[in-house]
Design a protein around this motif. Structure first.
Motif, PDB file in Angstrom:
ATOM      1  N   HIS A  62       0.834  -1.207   0.000  1.00 52.64           N
ATOM      2  CA  HIS A  62       0.000   0.000   0.000  1.00 52.64           C
ATOM      3  C   HIS A  62       0.870   1.260   0.000  1.00 52.64           C
ATOM      4  O   HIS A  62       1.803   1.402   0.799  1.00 52.64           O
ATOM      5  N   GLY A 115      -1.973  -3.253  -6.562  1.00 51.87           N
ATOM      6  CA  GLY A 115      -2.425  -2.776  -5.262  1.00 51.87           C
ATOM      7  C   GLY A 115      -1.841  -1.410  -4.923  1.00 51.87           C
ATOM      8  O   GLY A 115      -2.530  -0.544  -4.374  1.00 51.87           O
ATOM      9  N   SER A 119      -3.750   2.541  -4.408  1.00 47.65           N
ATOM     10  CA  SER A 119      -3.671   3.104  -3.056  1.00 47.65           C
ATOM     11  C   SER A 119      -4.444   4.409  -2.894  1.00 47.65           C
ATOM     12  O   SER A 119      -5.136   4.598  -1.881  1.00 47.65           O
ATOM     13  N   ILE A 122      -8.077   3.726  -2.284  1.00 49.39           N
ATOM     14  CA  ILE A 122      -8.348   3.181  -0.946  1.00 49.39           C
ATOM     15  C   ILE A 122      -8.190   4.256   0.121  1.00 49.39           C
ATOM     16  O   ILE A 122      -8.959   4.316   1.091  1.00 49.39           O
ATOM     17  N   ASP A 123      -7.191   5.157  -0.038  1.00 52.68           N
ATOM     18  CA  ASP A 123      -7.014   6.231   0.927  1.00 52.68           C
ATOM     19  C   ASP A 123      -8.225   7.167   0.951  1.00 52.68           C
ATOM     20  O   ASP A 123      -8.567   7.737   1.995  1.00 52.68           O
ATOM     21  N   TRP A 125     -11.435   6.255  -0.048  1.00 54.22           N
ATOM     22  CA  TRP A 125     -12.615   5.506   0.401  1.00 54.22           C
ATOM     23  C   TRP A 125     -12.141   4.193   1.017  1.00 54.22           C
ATOM     24  O   TRP A 125     -12.045   3.169   0.335  1.00 54.22           O
ATOM     25  N   ARG A 126     -11.860   4.236   2.309  1.00 52.84           N
ATOM     26  CA  ARG A 126     -11.297   3.068   3.002  1.00 52.84           C
ATOM     27  C   ARG A 126     -12.196   1.844   2.883  1.00 52.84           C
ATOM     28  O   ARG A 126     -11.719   0.708   2.873  1.00 52.84           O
ATOM     29  N   LEU A 128     -13.551   0.657   0.452  1.00 53.98           N
ATOM     30  CA  LEU A 128     -13.357  -0.100  -0.792  1.00 53.98           C
ATOM     31  C   LEU A 128     -12.287  -1.169  -0.670  1.00 53.98           C
ATOM     32  O   LEU A 128     -12.132  -1.987  -1.585  1.00 53.98           O
ATOM     33  N   TRP A 129     -11.541  -1.204   0.437  1.00 51.51           N
ATOM     34  CA  TRP A 129     -10.407  -2.114   0.528  1.00 51.51           C
ATOM     35  C   TRP A 129     -10.818  -3.583   0.338  1.00 51.51           C
ATOM     36  O   TRP A 129     -10.183  -4.307  -0.437  1.00 51.51           O
ATOM     37  N   ILE A 132     -11.688  -4.013  -3.432  1.00 46.31           N
ATOM     38  CA  ILE A 132     -10.512  -3.885  -4.297  1.00 46.31           C
ATOM     39  C   ILE A 132      -9.643  -5.134  -4.223  1.00 46.31           C
ATOM     40  O   ILE A 132      -9.209  -5.689  -5.248  1.00 46.31           O
ATOM     41  N   GLY A 187      -9.136  -8.056   2.912  1.00 45.20           N
ATOM     42  CA  GLY A 187      -9.291  -6.606   2.807  1.00 45.20           C
ATOM     43  C   GLY A 187      -9.942  -6.003   4.029  1.00 45.20           C
ATOM     44  O   GLY A 187      -9.540  -4.928   4.502  1.00 45.20           O
ATOM     45  N   ALA A 191      -8.053  -3.365   6.592  1.00 41.16           N
ATOM     46  CA  ALA A 191      -8.735  -2.106   6.880  1.00 41.16           C
ATOM     47  C   ALA A 191      -8.974  -1.961   8.379  1.00 41.16           C
ATOM     48  O   ALA A 191      -8.918  -0.844   8.923  1.00 41.16           O
TER      49      ALA A 191
END
Length: 540
Positions: A62, A115, A119, A122-123, A125-126, A128-129, A132, A187, A191
């Motif tokens: 990440h 991945g 990043s 994901i940063d 919208w956490r 979505l981890w 994703i 994921g 998170a």
């Protein structure tokens, strides 16, 4: 009025750019990820470590630069594949093992780079981890299943779940959906565990709002335990008695082919002993007997002695025998790996023959032979195994068998084609004599997934083991030992519910691959806007 995009969530201190895990920690996380993924697979079977491995690799890659994320993913891949595929050295030597492991690890490296690329998404919208990671793992496996030279799907997340709740999801989307659920659980785990990193410090921030923690914990529990609530397909009501004959070989190793008549005689003798048990009333009369791959390495269609002893066995047991054999062709050096029905009284039924559709490159045929010959003349020791041109749907009278030979059980489409073609049970003929018990256990895990995926009772029969019957919930019946002779007889349910996975085929996987591409494209704009100082962070 101009609408401004929402600000990125504060993941570090004020004015600080997002930071990756320090590099020395990232390498350790990658190694641990590979170890976790390895131990999740048979013969270890610690299935719950698969989400942990996914989470560890995600933490390592990440926010990294792409090349470094590729390297970290490759490290995890090497830790996974070098020991996982060690059994290939018994048949092919160290060089093909090393090349295959490196090729598989490189694809895991590409996933690590993907991945890292995602990043910023994901940063922002956490939540979505989990989604994703589920998507990129499915896309990575889709690539490994197909390339190079037709792919090599060993080590899929789905194949680690033969004892896990997630196995139930195979009935609804096959192996790709199982992989998605496992990776999504990873994921949710990362998170839940992730902490922002301070600039210039190896100490993560500990502060975390309670709401997201609870939300991700609930998601993780649902992803791991939720599939238990999903019903598997029911088997059919009509039954047939099927016998498995594991004749064993005189000794393990490459030289077993020099004793191929002894291997054939072992299977004939074991079948005749079964006939004696039937005559004495101690065993049921089978409707079908299944011998493994290479149970007759002597071509019985050209060798009258081999044909005579197989006919003798079929007449004695008074049932058709599905014989795994190697057939010569009119072209010198060209062979076929086949399963053929051998009937009592009438002998071989040429119309009920299946030729392996996916020979293994560098083991059963040599791609790029002229180029490989520049490296070593040993390439000419590999015979040219021809590919079959139709699914293995064989009609024995009492039962229609979906025949799958050896490594073909790892390929989604090959197994599905037999069910679409009318297979009532699945039979995986294999020869593990040149490998070891770990490889056999890995293969049996695949058979268990296929039984759930297609709602068909299944069997795996090997020359040396492991042989077993498998139910539609993935349960194993009558499993044999390894490097021993064994005969097992069981009533098998014929047919059953056509699962959603069978009807959908490869479409769930293709949709997930397409969504991965959309996500990769969607991250491009965020990457351009994000102020990054990863170079300085990773230089420490």
């Amino acid at each position: 009025m101009t609408l401004q995009p929402p600000a990125s969530p504060q993941v570090t201190g004020p004015g600080e750019a997002p930071r990756p895990v320090p590099r020395r920690w990232a390498v350790a996380l990658s190694v641990l990820a590979g170890v976790a993924l390895l131990l999740a697979l048979p013969p270890y079977g610690l299935w719950w470590l698969s989400p942990v491995g996914v989470a560890l690799l995600a933490a390592a890659t990440h926010r990294r630069r792409l090349f470094r994320a590729f390297g970290l993913g490759s490290i995890a891949g090497l830790v996974l594949f070098l020991p996982l595929l060690w059994w290939t050295t018994f048949a092919a030597g160290w060089l093909p093992w090393a090349l295959l492991s490196v090729a598989q690890a490189a694809i895991l490296g590409l996933m690590g780079a993907a991945g890292a690329w995602l990043s910023p998404l994901i940063d922002r919208w956490r939540g979505l981890w989990p989604l994703i990671l589920g998507l990129v793992w499915v896309a990575q496996e889709a690539l490994r299943d197909r390339a190079p030279f037709g792919g090599f799907p060993w080590g899929r997340l789905a194949f680690s779940q033969d004892e896990a709740p997630a196995l139930h999801m195979a009935a609804y989307g096959g192996a790709p959906l199982v992989t998605f659920f496992v990776a999504a659980a990873g994921g949710a785990l990362i998170a839940l565990a992730w902490r922002p990193w301070r600039a210039g410090s190896a100490v993560p921030r500990a502060r975390r709002p309670l709401g997201p923690v609870i939300g991700f914990a609930v998601a993780l529990a649902a992803l791991i335990a939720g599939p238990l609530l999903v019903p598997v397909a029911s088997s059919g009501g009509e039954k047939a008695v099927v016998a498995i004959v594991q004749g064993n070989v005189p000794r393990l190793g490459l030289d077993f082919n020099a004793q191929r008549r002894a291997v054939l005689d072992n299977h004939v003798t074991a079948t005749e002993k079964l006939a004696a048990e039937v005559a004495a009333g101690r065993q049921k009369q089978p409707d079908l007997v299944v011998w493994p791959e290479n149970s007759s390495d002597i071509d019985p269609l050209r060798n009258t002695d081999a044909a005579a002893v197989i006919s003798q066995a079929a007449d004695t047991i008074n049932a058709p025998i599905l014989v795994g054999t190697v057939l010569r062709t009119d072209v010198p050096g060209d062979i076929e790996n086949a399963g053929i029905l051998w009937n009592p009284g009438t002998g071989p039924d040429i119309d009920q023959k299946y030729v392996k559709r996916h020979p293994v490159p560098f083991a059963e045929y040599m791609p790029l032979r002229s180029i490989a010959r520049l490296v070593t003349d040993k390439v000419d020791l590999v015979r040219n195994m021809l590919s079959g041109d139709h699914p293995g749907v064989l009609h024995s009278g009492a039962v229609t068998v979906g025949d799958v030979i050896c490594f073909e059980v790892a390929y989604d489409d090959i197994v599905r084609d037999t069910v679409i073609g009318g297979a009532q049970v699945l039979a995986v003929q294999t020869n593990n004599a040149t490998f070891n018990e770990a490889e056999a256990r890995q293969q049996l895990a695949m058979v268990r997934l296929r039984a759930v995926e297609h709602g068909r009772e299944s069997l795996m029969v090997s020359t040396v083991g492991v042989s077993a019957f498998v139910g539609t919930a993935g349960q194993v019946y009558d499993s044999s030992g390894f490097n021993v002779g064994a005969v097992m007889v069981r009533d098998m349910s014929l047919g059953g519910t056509t699962t959603l996975a069978t009807r959908l085929g490869h479409w769930p996987e293709m949709v997930m691959v397409a969504l991965t591409i959309v996500a990769l494209a969607g991250a491009l704009g965020l990457r351009r806007r994000r102020r990054t100082t990863n170079d300085d962070a990773e230089a420490r």
